[in-house]
Design a protein around this motif. Sequence first.
Motif, PDB file in Angstrom:
ATOM      1  N   LEU A   1       0.721  -1.147   0.343  1.00  0.00           N
ATOM      2  CA  LEU A   1      -0.192  -0.017  -0.175  1.00  0.00           C
ATOM      3  C   LEU A   1       1.159   1.344  -0.448  1.00  0.00           C
ATOM      4  CD1 LEU A   1      -3.443   0.429   2.227  1.00  0.00           C
ATOM      5  CD2 LEU A   1      -2.623   1.795   0.569  1.00  0.00           C
ATOM      6  N   ALA A   2       1.375   2.145  -1.288  1.00  0.00           N
ATOM      7  CA  ALA A   2       1.949   2.771  -1.615  1.00  0.00           C
ATOM      8  C   ALA A   2       1.208   4.001  -1.231  1.00  0.00           C
ATOM      9  CB  ALA A   2       2.463   2.718  -2.543  1.00  0.00           C
ATOM     10  N   VAL A   3       2.799   4.788   0.249  1.00  0.00           N
ATOM     11  CA  VAL A   3       2.066   6.088   1.086  1.00  0.00           C
ATOM     12  C   VAL A   3       1.316   7.038  -0.557  1.00  0.00           C
ATOM     13  CG1 VAL A   3       4.810   7.231   0.978  1.00  0.00           C
ATOM     14  CG2 VAL A   3       2.875   7.251   2.683  1.00  0.00           C
TER      15      VAL A   3
ATOM     16  N   ASP B   1       6.213   1.276   2.772  1.00  0.00           N
ATOM     17  CA  ASP B   1       5.905   1.495   1.090  1.00  0.00           C
ATOM     18  C   ASP B   1       5.822   2.705   0.788  1.00  0.00           C
ATOM     19  OD1 ASP B   1       5.240  -1.289   2.061  1.00  0.00           O
ATOM     20  OD2 ASP B   1       3.358  -1.528   1.009  1.00  0.00           O
ATOM     21  N   GLY B   2       7.063   3.166  -0.156  1.00  0.00           N
ATOM     22  CA  GLY B   2       6.834   4.443  -1.332  1.00  0.00           C
ATOM     23  C   GLY B   2       7.626   5.858  -0.020  1.00  0.00           C
ATOM     24  N   ILE B   3       7.695   5.666   1.100  1.00  0.00           N
ATOM     25  CA  ILE B   3       8.483   6.756   1.635  1.00  0.00           C
ATOM     26  C   ILE B   3       9.210   7.251   1.260  1.00  0.00           C
ATOM     27  CG2 ILE B   3       9.742   5.389   3.545  1.00  0.00           C
ATOM     28  CD1 ILE B   3       7.584   8.726   3.882  1.00  0.00           C
TER      29      ILE B   3
ATOM     30  N   SER C   1      16.106  -2.077  -2.991  1.00  0.00           N
ATOM     31  CA  SER C   1      16.187  -1.160  -3.606  1.00  0.00           C
ATOM     32  C   SER C   1      15.756   0.436  -3.856  1.00  0.00           C
ATOM     33  CB  SER C   1      15.947  -1.668  -5.127  1.00  0.00           C
ATOM     34  OG  SER C   1      15.010  -2.277  -4.907  1.00  0.00           O
ATOM     35  N   GLU C   2      14.857   0.256  -2.621  1.00  0.00           N
ATOM     36  CA  GLU C   2      14.016   1.366  -1.964  1.00  0.00           C
ATOM     37  C   GLU C   2      14.197   2.427  -1.559  1.00  0.00           C
ATOM     38  OE1 GLU C   2      13.496  -0.905  -0.840  1.00  0.00           O
ATOM     39  OE2 GLU C   2      11.841  -0.884   0.722  1.00  0.00           O
ATOM     40  N   GLY C   3      15.534   2.498  -1.275  1.00  0.00           N
ATOM     41  CA  GLY C   3      16.554   3.177  -0.503  1.00  0.00           C
ATOM     42  C   GLY C   3      15.846   4.086   1.210  1.00  0.00           C
ATOM     43  N   LEU C   4      15.218   2.898   1.672  1.00  0.00           N
ATOM     44  CA  LEU C   4      14.527   3.262   2.558  1.00  0.00           C
ATOM     45  C   LEU C   4      15.795   3.201   4.048  1.00  0.00           C
ATOM     46  CD1 LEU C   4      11.926   4.022   3.799  1.00  0.00           C
ATOM     47  CD2 LEU C   4      11.627   0.804   4.166  1.00  0.00           C
TER      48      LEU C   4
END
Length: 278
Positions: free
Chosen positions: A122-124, A162-164, A207-210
Amino acid sequence: MKSRTAAIKNIAWALAIVLCLLAVFVGLLFAAFTRNKGEQFRGGVPLGARTETAEEKSDALPAPVGDGSLITLPETADAGEAYIDSLTFLCDSTMIGLRDFGLLTRDGAPTTHVWTTPTGVLAVADIAESKIVFPNDGSIITAANAAMIVQPPILVISLGNDGIANIDEVDFVRNYETLIRNLRSASPQTWIVCLPLTSVTIDYNGSEGLTPARCSQANTWIQNVCATTGAVYCDALSAVQKDGVLLQEYSLDGRSLNPPGVEKVLAYLRTHAVTDQS
């Protein structure tokens, strides 16, 4: 002769009219004394009867409204499994174990108290409009529509990971506030409890850089949203973190919680419950 016949007809007509009026009068009197005290029935619901309002039917505590101050849940006595059973969760992939690990299963039946998308992600950036799988019937609807149907007493939100890394503060806050306002409009009596992000382990290199720093920053945004909207902030993820970093022993993949991690969060919620003292 014709004059006499006409007069008889007129008298007959007059008598007929009088009889008709008398019949109508008697009918009205009968209806007045035999009707069900003004109530009619349509579809099984008595019209004119007093019905309980939603507030009277519910013994839930009134949900707070935003006044600019942050409300947090203090430590309480252990509210037990019954309290956990009363909670509904709206979560992203980091807390999807609430649905998948069977920790909320009762009497062998899958839980219907976890709302998320079909993929569990659930992308922010999409939280205000994303559609969830409604567990009660499998339909795909918005969280607000689900809240309107269920009217959950307490809705625990665990979103943000998700997507932060790909959203700024302005968009994050706007989307999060829109989600909460939509939920509150659909179910005004629901207490909305927001959790911080789960964060990531110290060696996480997704890979999302979190990063833990990014998660910590987003948690301050969530607190600001809570203060604005009247949602309650509960630092339940501190049970699985140290200095804002997700502990490896509670991690499934560096960012999502494993079964022990989910159990720790549930235990924290049990001892930081919504009560009449909240």
